[in-house]
Motif scaffolding. Structure first.
Motif, PDB file in Angstrom:
ATOM      1  N   ALA A 152       1.250  -1.079   0.216  1.00  0.00           N
ATOM      2  CA  ALA A 152      -0.180   0.070  -0.013  1.00  0.00           C
ATOM      3  C   ALA A 152       0.479   1.315   0.257  1.00  0.00           C
ATOM      4  CB  ALA A 152      -1.064  -0.014   1.148  1.00  0.00           C
ATOM      5  N   ILE A 153       1.657   1.295   1.145  1.00  0.00           N
ATOM      6  CA  ILE A 153       2.611   2.584   1.032  1.00  0.00           C
ATOM      7  C   ILE A 153       3.456   2.336   0.020  1.00  0.00           C
ATOM      8  CG2 ILE A 153       4.297   4.159   2.770  1.00  0.00           C
ATOM      9  CD1 ILE A 153       0.700   3.505   3.338  1.00  0.00           C
ATOM     10  N   LEU A 154       4.066   1.763  -0.210  1.00  0.00           N
ATOM     11  CA  LEU A 154       5.615   2.020  -0.996  1.00  0.00           C
ATOM     12  C   LEU A 154       5.608   2.000  -2.495  1.00  0.00           C
ATOM     13  CD1 LEU A 154       7.724  -1.311   0.361  1.00  0.00           C
ATOM     14  CD2 LEU A 154       7.774   1.320   1.281  1.00  0.00           C
ATOM     15  N   PRO A 155       4.423   1.313  -3.537  1.00  0.00           N
ATOM     16  CA  PRO A 155       4.083   2.408  -4.418  1.00  0.00           C
ATOM     17  C   PRO A 155       3.920   3.654  -4.609  1.00  0.00           C
ATOM     18  CG  PRO A 155       3.556  -0.133  -4.331  1.00  0.00           C
ATOM     19  CD  PRO A 155       3.731   0.329  -2.868  1.00  0.00           C
ATOM     20  N   ALA A 156       2.857   3.740  -3.930  1.00  0.00           N
ATOM     21  CA  ALA A 156       2.690   5.694  -3.660  1.00  0.00           C
ATOM     22  C   ALA A 156       3.756   6.253  -3.257  1.00  0.00           C
ATOM     23  CB  ALA A 156       1.707   5.569  -2.830  1.00  0.00           C
ATOM     24  N   TYR A 157       4.903   5.832  -2.653  1.00  0.00           N
ATOM     25  CA  TYR A 157       5.386   6.769  -1.417  1.00  0.00           C
ATOM     26  C   TYR A 157       7.624   6.239  -2.698  1.00  0.00           C
ATOM     27  CZ  TYR A 157       2.219   8.672   0.531  1.00  0.00           C
ATOM     28  OH  TYR A 157       0.842   9.058   1.323  1.00  0.00           O
ATOM     29  N   LEU A 158       7.560   5.502  -3.383  1.00  0.00           N
ATOM     30  CA  LEU A 158       8.649   5.005  -4.012  1.00  0.00           C
ATOM     31  C   LEU A 158       9.225   6.835  -4.798  1.00  0.00           C
ATOM     32  CD1 LEU A 158      10.539   2.975  -4.928  1.00  0.00           C
ATOM     33  CD2 LEU A 158       9.292   3.244  -7.225  1.00  0.00           C
ATOM     34  N   PRO A 159       9.137   7.657  -5.147  1.00  0.00           N
ATOM     35  CA  PRO A 159       9.781   8.937  -5.088  1.00  0.00           C
ATOM     36  C   PRO A 159      10.220   9.839  -4.078  1.00  0.00           C
ATOM     37  CG  PRO A 159       7.552   8.996  -6.550  1.00  0.00           C
ATOM     38  CD  PRO A 159       7.552   7.724  -5.694  1.00  0.00           C
ATOM     39  N   ASP A 160       9.258   9.679  -2.732  1.00  0.00           N
ATOM     40  CA  ASP A 160      10.242   9.854  -1.779  1.00  0.00           C
ATOM     41  C   ASP A 160      11.222   8.740  -0.778  1.00  0.00           C
ATOM     42  OD1 ASP A 160       8.326  11.297  -1.857  1.00  0.00           O
ATOM     43  OD2 ASP A 160       6.550  11.024  -0.516  1.00  0.00           O
ATOM     44  N   ILE A 161      10.866   8.197  -1.361  1.00  0.00           N
ATOM     45  CA  ILE A 161      11.855   6.893  -0.563  1.00  0.00           C
ATOM     46  C   ILE A 161      13.610   6.773  -1.257  1.00  0.00           C
ATOM     47  CG2 ILE A 161      12.444   4.054  -0.348  1.00  0.00           C
ATOM     48  CD1 ILE A 161       9.785   4.059   0.539  1.00  0.00           C
ATOM     49  N   VAL A 162      13.175   6.629  -2.966  1.00  0.00           N
ATOM     50  CA  VAL A 162      14.300   6.912  -3.357  1.00  0.00           C
ATOM     51  C   VAL A 162      14.761   7.878  -4.676  1.00  0.00           C
ATOM     52  CG1 VAL A 162      14.373   4.225  -3.372  1.00  0.00           C
ATOM     53  CG2 VAL A 162      13.415   4.844  -5.629  1.00  0.00           C
ATOM     54  N   GLY A 163      13.814   8.838  -4.830  1.00  0.00           N
ATOM     55  CA  GLY A 163      13.778   9.510  -5.455  1.00  0.00           C
ATOM     56  C   GLY A 163      13.677   9.494  -6.762  1.00  0.00           C
ATOM     57  N   GLU A 164      13.149   8.693  -7.080  1.00  0.00           N
ATOM     58  CA  GLU A 164      12.466   8.297  -8.818  1.00  0.00           C
ATOM     59  C   GLU A 164      11.075   7.269  -8.832  1.00  0.00           C
ATOM     60  OE1 GLU A 164      15.413   4.215 -10.735  1.00  0.00           O
ATOM     61  OE2 GLU A 164      16.594   6.636 -10.190  1.00  0.00           O
ATOM     62  N   SER A 165      10.917   7.695  -9.445  1.00  0.00           N
ATOM     63  CA  SER A 165       9.421   6.491  -9.713  1.00  0.00           C
ATOM     64  C   SER A 165      10.012   5.179 -10.616  1.00  0.00           C
ATOM     65  CB  SER A 165       7.777   7.066  -9.284  1.00  0.00           C
ATOM     66  OG  SER A 165       6.982   6.956  -9.443  1.00  0.00           O
ATOM     67  N   SER A 166       8.830   4.438 -10.728  1.00  0.00           N
ATOM     68  CA  SER A 166       8.782   3.555 -12.163  1.00  0.00           C
ATOM     69  C   SER A 166       7.685   3.009 -11.068  1.00  0.00           C
ATOM     70  CB  SER A 166       9.811   2.504 -12.538  1.00  0.00           C
ATOM     71  OG  SER A 166       9.737   2.138 -12.880  1.00  0.00           O
ATOM     72  N   LEU A 167       6.616   3.075 -12.332  1.00  0.00           N
ATOM     73  CA  LEU A 167       5.451   2.067 -12.031  1.00  0.00           C
ATOM     74  C   LEU A 167       5.791   0.322 -12.243  1.00  0.00           C
ATOM     75  CD1 LEU A 167       2.741   4.058 -13.884  1.00  0.00           C
ATOM     76  CD2 LEU A 167       3.209   3.937 -11.298  1.00  0.00           C
ATOM     77  N   ILE A 168       7.034   0.508 -13.439  1.00  0.00           N
ATOM     78  CA  ILE A 168       7.372  -1.087 -13.590  1.00  0.00           C
ATOM     79  C   ILE A 168       7.658  -1.763 -12.695  1.00  0.00           C
ATOM     80  CG2 ILE A 168       8.383  -3.132 -15.779  1.00  0.00           C
ATOM     81  CD1 ILE A 168       7.953  -0.954 -17.988  1.00  0.00           C
ATOM     82  N   ALA A 169       8.782  -0.965 -12.334  1.00  0.00           N
ATOM     83  CA  ALA A 169       9.922  -1.703 -10.613  1.00  0.00           C
ATOM     84  C   ALA A 169       8.686  -1.480  -9.582  1.00  0.00           C
ATOM     85  CB  ALA A 169      10.677  -0.360 -10.034  1.00  0.00           C
ATOM     86  N   SER A 170       7.715  -0.962  -9.535  1.00  0.00           N
ATOM     87  CA  SER A 170       6.479  -0.957  -8.413  1.00  0.00           C
ATOM     88  C   SER A 170       6.165  -2.447  -9.109  1.00  0.00           C
ATOM     89  CB  SER A 170       5.546   0.360  -8.469  1.00  0.00           C
ATOM     90  OG  SER A 170       6.582   1.625  -8.160  1.00  0.00           O
ATOM     91  N   GLY A 171       5.568  -2.461  -9.698  1.00  0.00           N
ATOM     92  CA  GLY A 171       4.363  -4.085 -10.401  1.00  0.00           C
ATOM     93  C   GLY A 171       5.365  -4.762 -10.089  1.00  0.00           C
ATOM     94  N   VAL A 172       6.666  -5.125 -10.409  1.00  0.00           N
ATOM     95  CA  VAL A 172       7.418  -6.406 -10.184  1.00  0.00           C
ATOM     96  C   VAL A 172       8.149  -6.381  -9.100  1.00  0.00           C
ATOM     97  CG1 VAL A 172       9.575  -7.108 -11.140  1.00  0.00           C
ATOM     98  CG2 VAL A 172       7.981  -6.278 -13.267  1.00  0.00           C
ATOM     99  N   GLY A 173       8.487  -5.417  -8.019  1.00  0.00           N
ATOM    100  CA  GLY A 173       8.526  -5.845  -6.680  1.00  0.00           C
ATOM    101  C   GLY A 173       7.816  -5.999  -6.311  1.00  0.00           C
ATOM    102  N   LEU A 174       6.280  -5.422  -5.771  1.00  0.00           N
ATOM    103  CA  LEU A 174       5.244  -6.307  -5.445  1.00  0.00           C
ATOM    104  C   LEU A 174       5.381  -8.112  -5.830  1.00  0.00           C
ATOM    105  CD1 LEU A 174       2.372  -3.354  -5.839  1.00  0.00           C
ATOM    106  CD2 LEU A 174       3.617  -4.133  -3.857  1.00  0.00           C
ATOM    107  N   ALA A 175       5.686  -8.254  -6.952  1.00  0.00           N
ATOM    108  CA  ALA A 175       5.209  -9.714  -7.853  1.00  0.00           C
ATOM    109  C   ALA A 175       6.111 -10.282  -7.127  1.00  0.00           C
ATOM    110  CB  ALA A 175       5.548  -9.479  -9.139  1.00  0.00           C
ATOM    111  N   LEU A 176       7.154  -9.650  -6.903  1.00  0.00           N
ATOM    112  CA  LEU A 176       8.419  -9.750  -6.279  1.00  0.00           C
ATOM    113  C   LEU A 176       8.300 -10.755  -4.477  1.00  0.00           C
ATOM    114  CD1 LEU A 176      11.353 -11.387  -6.476  1.00  0.00           C
ATOM    115  CD2 LEU A 176      12.259  -9.286  -5.804  1.00  0.00           C
ATOM    116  N   VAL A 177       8.029  -9.665  -3.865  1.00  0.00           N
ATOM    117  CA  VAL A 177       7.651  -9.903  -2.494  1.00  0.00           C
ATOM    118  C   VAL A 177       6.888 -11.049  -2.313  1.00  0.00           C
ATOM    119  CG1 VAL A 177       6.788  -9.296  -0.916  1.00  0.00           C
ATOM    120  CG2 VAL A 177       8.119  -7.608  -2.138  1.00  0.00           C
ATOM    121  N   LEU A 178       5.428 -11.101  -2.658  1.00  0.00           N
ATOM    122  CA  LEU A 178       4.287 -11.852  -3.146  1.00  0.00           C
ATOM    123  C   LEU A 178       4.653 -13.062  -3.733  1.00  0.00           C
ATOM    124  CD1 LEU A 178       1.753  -9.502  -4.328  1.00  0.00           C
ATOM    125  CD2 LEU A 178       1.243 -10.507  -1.872  1.00  0.00           C
ATOM    126  N   GLY A 179       6.083 -13.586  -4.523  1.00  0.00           N
ATOM    127  CA  GLY A 179       5.848 -14.641  -5.146  1.00  0.00           C
ATOM    128  C   GLY A 179       7.383 -15.151  -4.487  1.00  0.00           C
TER     129      GLY A 179
END
Length: 473
Positions: free
Chosen positions: A313-340
């Motif tokens: 819930a939090i990390l995809p929305a606040y990825l720019p605040d955390i790492v200074g950049e945003s990538s929807l593909i990275a967010s989606g793949v990252g969530l899939a990686l965590v769940l996988g």
């Protein structure tokens, strides 16, 4: 072999339930569900026992039950929610229900990578962003409690069809959303859909496959949920990054994928027998002796899912605040990686003792939170990826083994109520901590809020592990 409901009127005395259960055990007949309620007179109680037994043996069982000292009356009836083969065949119907469960969870997880776009588009504060996620979880809890009894009354097919229609409505609302109110409504509709499908789909698949196919139905249901959770963020991440209409195209695609499910569930129809009498929705309860094991397991699930909700819930929305950049593909793949990784860890966890799983799981979760804070402070994508790996690997054994412990330690007659309590606490872990995190982030900032969340969560893990060691000693 069919499922039969054996209704008994008995004297309301200590030991009667044990005698009835012992009789079924002696003849090798497994009790699938058992309920007891007081009769109109205090001295009389009524039992309903669901058992899988062939018709030829039923008469003998009935006679033996009637011969028990405290049994006043015995009645039996068959319970088949799917009386005749459905028009498209039971095997096809089984997989249609599995696909419906998958596509429901797929749609529910589509918004996760898009939260950053919604936040930027409408300048949404942290509290609203977390409310989008919490609204879904808060709706799921009462719907799950109602869906099971309601499907017993009106049949599985009708309720499944209504569940997939709610999924369609949720995607349509996302497609037409023009502000945060519409987004919250969409999430609530998705919560209703998931509550219905989670509460009914596996039961329907079990009945369509026969009562002996429980393991296949459970495995198919688990695979459908895992695949939907993992693929939804990947698809919306890629479409959100590359498509012309990033916040609309994913939900248009989902609406199209839902239509085969609607047609299939309509063809399956509803062959269920309607239960007579009023539906009584009661809060689940278990005996005092079972509560320590149940509360320990539910507490572990609460902790592990509160951390997973931080990731989803939090990390995809606040990825720019955390790492200074945003990538929807990275967010989606990252969530899939965590769940996988969580799913892989769940499968592997069965090879090791319970306490070892929980110790390693908690250690990975605590370390993952520490690395997440370091990633936010250093604005490091590499540290963020490492934290996601640790959190996924830590979540898997904590969730899987705590649920397995409930299934193994709770007696058959209380398992349904115990699992309801377990999942109720689980969804509280999904919603309440993350909602508090959003409010704290709005007042204090994201990094201090995550620090507070991590500190409280690590404290809860230490307390939970201490309670587990005492309980298992």
């Amino acid at each position: 072999m069919a499922t039969h409901i054996v209704s008994l009127t008995v004297n309301n005395r200590p030991g009667v339930l044990a005698n009835v259960s012992e009789l079924f055990g002696r003849i090798g007949c497994n009790i699938e569900k058992l309920s007891v309620r007081a009769g109109k007179q205090p001295a009389v109680a009524r039992m309903k026992v669901a058992v899988s037994i062939d018709a030829g043996s039923l008469d003998g069982v009935t006679a033996r039950l009637a011969g028990l000292l405290d049994v006043i009356q015995v009645k039996t009836k068959a319970r088949r929610h799917w009386r005749e083969p459905v028009a498209i065949g039971r095997t096809s119907a089984f997989w249609i229900v599995a696909y419906s469960l998958f596509i429901t969870l797929f749609g529910t997880n589509l918004p996760a990578p898009l939260y950053a776009l919604y936040r930027a588009q409408w300048h949404l504060p942290p509290a609203v962003m977390t409310l989008l996620f919490a609204a879904y979880a808060i709706v799921v809890i009462p719907v799950i409690l109602v869906a099971g009894p309601l499907s017993d009354r009106i049949g599985r097919g009708k309720l499944l069809l209504s569940g997939i229609l709610f999924a369609l409505l949720g995607s349509i609302c996302f497609l037409l959303a023009d502000g945060p109110v519409m987004l919250v409504l969409s999430r609530m509709l998705q919560g209703v859909s998931v509550g219905i499908m989670n509460g009914v789909a596996v039961a329907a698949m079990t009945e369509l496959g026969g009562m002996q196919a429980r393991s296949q139905a459970a495995l198919a249901g688990s695979a459908a949920v895992t695949a939907g959770n993992a693929l939804g963020p990947v698809v919306s991440g890629f479409l959100g990054e590359l498509a012309a209409h990033p916040t609309r195209l994913p939900f248009a695609l989902h609406a199209m994928l839902v239509f085969p499910s609607i047609v299939g569930l309509w063809l399956i129809g509803n062959k269920g027998e309607r239960a007579r009498g009023k539906i009584r929705i009661r809060l689940p309860a278990v005996p005092r002796a079972i509560r320590p094991a149940l509360y320990a397991a539910a507490g572990t699930s609460f902790i592990s899912w509160s951390i997973m909700s931080l990731v989803t819930a939090i990390l995809p929305a606040y990825l720019p605040d955390i790492v200074g950049e945003s990538s929807l593909i990275a967010s989606g793949v990252g969530l899939a990686l965590v769940l996988g990784l969580s799913a892989w860890a769940q499968i592997r966890s069965g090879r090791y003792p319970l306490l070892a799983n929980l110790t390693v799981g908690y250690l990975l979760l605590a370390t993952g939170l520490a690395v997440l804070l370091a990633a936010a402070a250093a604005k490091s994508p590499a540290l963020l990826a490492l934290s996601a790996v640790m959190l996924g690997l830590g979540h898997g054994p904590c969730y899987a083994r705590s649920l397995r412990y409930v299934n193994e330690s709770v007696p058959d007659e209380y398992r349904g109520q115990a699992v309801s309590i377990y999942y109720g606490v689980t969804y509280m872990g999904v919603s309440l901590p993350i909602l508090g995190l959003g409010i704290a982030a709005q007042r204090l900032g994201l990094l201090p809020a995550i620090c507070i969340f991590a500190g409280v969560t690590v404290g809860l893990m230490a307390w939970s592990l201490y309670r587990w060691k005492r309980h298992l000693a």
